[in-house]
Design an enzyme around this catalytic site. Structure first.
Site, PDB file in Angstrom:
ATOM      1  N   TYR A  84       0.837  -1.207   0.000  1.00 38.62           N
ATOM      2  CA  TYR A  84       0.000   0.000   0.000  1.00 38.62           C
ATOM      3  C   TYR A  84       0.869   1.253   0.000  1.00 38.62           C
ATOM      4  CZ  TYR A  84      -3.968   2.954   1.592  1.00 38.62           C
ATOM      5  OH  TYR A  84      -4.947   3.917   1.717  1.00 38.62           O
ATOM      6  N   ALA A  85       1.867   1.269   0.902  1.00 38.65           N
ATOM      7  CA  ALA A  85       2.724   2.456   1.004  1.00 38.65           C
ATOM      8  C   ALA A  85       3.472   2.713  -0.303  1.00 38.65           C
ATOM      9  CB  ALA A  85       3.720   2.282   2.156  1.00 38.65           C
ATOM     10  N   LYS A  89       0.972   4.033  -2.922  1.00 34.22           N
ATOM     11  CA  LYS A  89       0.549   5.411  -2.627  1.00 34.22           C
ATOM     12  C   LYS A  89       1.682   6.400  -2.863  1.00 34.22           C
ATOM     13  CE  LYS A  89      -3.806   4.867  -1.300  1.00 34.22           C
ATOM     14  NZ  LYS A  89      -4.910   5.406  -2.138  1.00 34.22           N
TER      15      LYS A  89
HETATM   16  P1  NAD Z   1     -13.995   2.706   1.217  1.00 38.67           P
HETATM   17  O1  NAD Z   1     -13.691   1.266   1.327  1.00 38.67           O
HETATM   18  O2  NAD Z   1     -15.086   3.281   2.044  1.00 38.67           O
HETATM   19  O3  NAD Z   1     -14.268   3.084  -0.304  1.00 38.67           O
HETATM   20  C1  NAD Z   1     -13.458   2.616  -1.349  1.00 38.67           C
HETATM   21  C2  NAD Z   1     -14.341   2.369  -2.566  1.00 38.67           C
HETATM   22  O4  NAD Z   1     -13.476   1.932  -3.641  1.00 38.67           O
HETATM   23  C3  NAD Z   1     -15.368   1.256  -2.340  1.00 38.67           C
HETATM   24  O5  NAD Z   1     -16.666   1.715  -2.706  1.00 38.67           O
HETATM   25  C4  NAD Z   1     -14.889   0.135  -3.221  1.00 38.67           C
HETATM   26  O6  NAD Z   1     -15.946  -0.654  -3.780  1.00 38.67           O
HETATM   27  C5  NAD Z   1     -14.146   0.901  -4.304  1.00 38.67           C
HETATM   28  N1  NAD Z   1     -13.227   0.039  -5.031  1.00 38.67           N
HETATM   29  C6  NAD Z   1     -12.364  -0.879  -4.528  1.00 38.67           C
HETATM   30  N2  NAD Z   1     -11.739  -1.508  -5.525  1.00 38.67           N
HETATM   31  C7  NAD Z   1     -12.207  -0.978  -6.674  1.00 38.67           C
HETATM   32  C8  NAD Z   1     -11.955  -1.222  -8.039  1.00 38.67           C
HETATM   33  N3  NAD Z   1     -11.090  -2.174  -8.446  1.00 38.67           N
HETATM   34  N4  NAD Z   1     -12.630  -0.484  -8.964  1.00 38.67           N
HETATM   35  C9  NAD Z   1     -13.504   0.450  -8.588  1.00 38.67           C
HETATM   36  N5  NAD Z   1     -13.795   0.722  -7.313  1.00 38.67           N
HETATM   37  C10 NAD Z   1     -13.150   0.010  -6.371  1.00 38.67           C
HETATM   38  O7  NAD Z   1     -12.606   3.416   1.534  1.00 38.67           O
HETATM   39  P2  NAD Z   1     -12.158   4.960   1.593  1.00 38.67           P
HETATM   40  O8  NAD Z   1     -11.421   5.093   2.849  1.00 38.67           O
HETATM   41  O9  NAD Z   1     -13.251   5.903   1.272  1.00 38.67           O
HETATM   42  O10 NAD Z   1     -11.077   4.951   0.419  1.00 38.67           O
HETATM   43  C11 NAD Z   1     -10.983   5.946  -0.581  1.00 38.67           C
HETATM   44  C12 NAD Z   1      -9.533   6.228  -0.882  1.00 38.67           C
HETATM   45  O11 NAD Z   1      -8.913   6.817   0.258  1.00 38.67           O
HETATM   46  C13 NAD Z   1      -8.709   4.980  -1.197  1.00 38.67           C
HETATM   47  O12 NAD Z   1      -7.829   5.265  -2.264  1.00 38.67           O
HETATM   48  C14 NAD Z   1      -7.932   4.746   0.086  1.00 38.67           C
HETATM   49  O13 NAD Z   1      -6.735   4.052  -0.147  1.00 38.67           O
HETATM   50  C15 NAD Z   1      -7.705   6.165   0.532  1.00 38.67           C
HETATM   51  N6  NAD Z   1      -7.363   6.369   1.952  1.00 38.67           N
HETATM   52  C16 NAD Z   1      -8.194   5.981   2.959  1.00 38.67           C
HETATM   53  C17 NAD Z   1      -7.863   6.266   4.280  1.00 38.67           C
HETATM   54  C18 NAD Z   1      -8.778   5.933   5.444  1.00 38.67           C
HETATM   55  O14 NAD Z   1      -8.360   6.098   6.589  1.00 38.67           O
HETATM   56  N7  NAD Z   1     -10.005   5.533   5.223  1.00 38.67           N
HETATM   57  C19 NAD Z   1      -6.666   6.925   4.559  1.00 38.67           C
HETATM   58  C20 NAD Z   1      -5.835   7.279   3.518  1.00 38.67           C
HETATM   59  C21 NAD Z   1      -6.195   7.006   2.218  1.00 38.67           C
END
Ligand code: NAD
Length: 258
Positions: free
Chosen positions: A162-163, A166
């Site tokens: 992941y790191a 990203k």
């Molecule tokens: P979430 O799980 O609530 O939402 C992620 C969405 O991405 C889901 O609806 C999922 O179905 C969709 N998804 C997954 N794989 C997919 C694919 N192959 N094609 C299309 N859609 C796909 O998570 P979130 O926290 O809202 O994540 C959004 C972004 O934020 C991500 O890139 C995540 O890495 C990043 N992020 C999250 C956090 C956190 O603390 N939640 C922190 C840093 C970064």
């Protein structure tokens, strides 16, 4: 090049990946509330149809498209469909993501988790951008926002796929900001910290509270809307001189040593 220093995204066409949950959903809802035409995309079985219908019921403009961002052919098909349906594309938000924890010595799973992380979190971003470019080039205020993570800036053990992916997103962001800058296309990244979404729902409220107290300046988890508002800010026509940056939206996590 004419500068359009408007503070409104009304009438702009916005495509959000991973719009069925968490930050993607919040982003779609925030842009819709500001009068943008919103294309919600996510995996089959996600609630994007219902979310889009709910937005339309509140008088907003929103439509849903199934799009697995790890499917290159699907990207090439759906992005032009969105542009045709809404008459263009002004904003791309690369948000879809999956968590990808795996210890480096887990030989049974590491390659799989690595490949999936790179495919969904990094390769998908460049493919979405390449598919969107012909349409963004027609826009008067073209914007790309890539959702990275504070894991791109500091790291947690057992989270290297992941790191790495990203950190790749922040590199891609800078390189394309430089490459596309002469066309007025801005490319920026946001690094969310701990945000209460689907990705973190397995973390109990008690564990969330302990982590936030220990690690963030604001002593709390963030809300998906708090990230969506930064995305919106970067996409305003008036945000025309911000490009190539990586902005933490992390409650002060990266600022805090102790
Ligand atoms: P979430 O799980 O609530 O939402 C992620 C969405 O991405 C889901 O609806 C999922 O179905 C969709 N998804 C997954 N794989 C997919 C694919 N192959 N094609 C299309 N859609 C796909 O998570 P979130 O926290 O809202 O994540 C959004 C972004 O934020 C991500 O890139 C995540 O890495 C990043 N992020 C999250 C956090 C956190 O603390 N939640 C922190 C840093 C970064």
């Amino acid at each position: 090049m004419g500068m359009e220093l408007s503070r409104s995204v009304a009438g702009k066409v916005v495509l959000v990946t991973g719009a069925g949950s968490g930050m993607g959903r919040a982003t779609a809802e925030v842009f819709a509330a500001e009068g943008a035409l919103v294309a919600l995309t996510d995996l089959a079985g996600s609630p994007i149809e219902d979310i889009a219908a709910g937005l339309r019921a509140r008088g907003h403009q929103a439509r849903a498209w199934v799009l697995d961002v790890s499917d290159a052919a699907a990207i090439r098909a759906v992005v032009p469909e969105v542009a045709a349906a809404f008459g263009g594309l002004d904003v791309l938000v690369n948000n879809a993501g999956v968590s990808s924890f795996c210890p480096i010595d887990d030989d049974d799973h590491y390659e799989l988790v690595w490949d999936r992380a790179v495919a969904v979190l990094l390769t998908a971003h460049q493919r979405m951008i390449r598919a969107a470019l012909p349409f963004l080039r027609q826009s008067s205020s073209p914007r790309i926002v890539n959702i990275a993570s504070t894991e791109a800036l500091g790291a947690t053990a057992r989270n290297s796929p992941y790191a790495a992916a990203k950190a790749g997103v922040t590199g891609l962001t800078r390189a394309l900001a430089v490459e596309l800058g002469k066309e007025g296309i801005t490319v920026n990244a946001i690094c969310p910290g701990p945000i209460a979404t689907g990705m973190t729902e397995k973390v109990s409220d008690a564990d969330k509270a302990v982590y936030a107290q220990r690690r963030t300046a604001l002593r709390r988890y963030g809300l998906p809307e708090e990230v969506a508002h930064m995305t919106l800010s970067l996409c305003l026509p008036a945000a025309s001189y911000i490009t190539g940056v990586t902005i933490p939206v992390d409650g002060g996590l990266m600022a805090r040593n102790a």
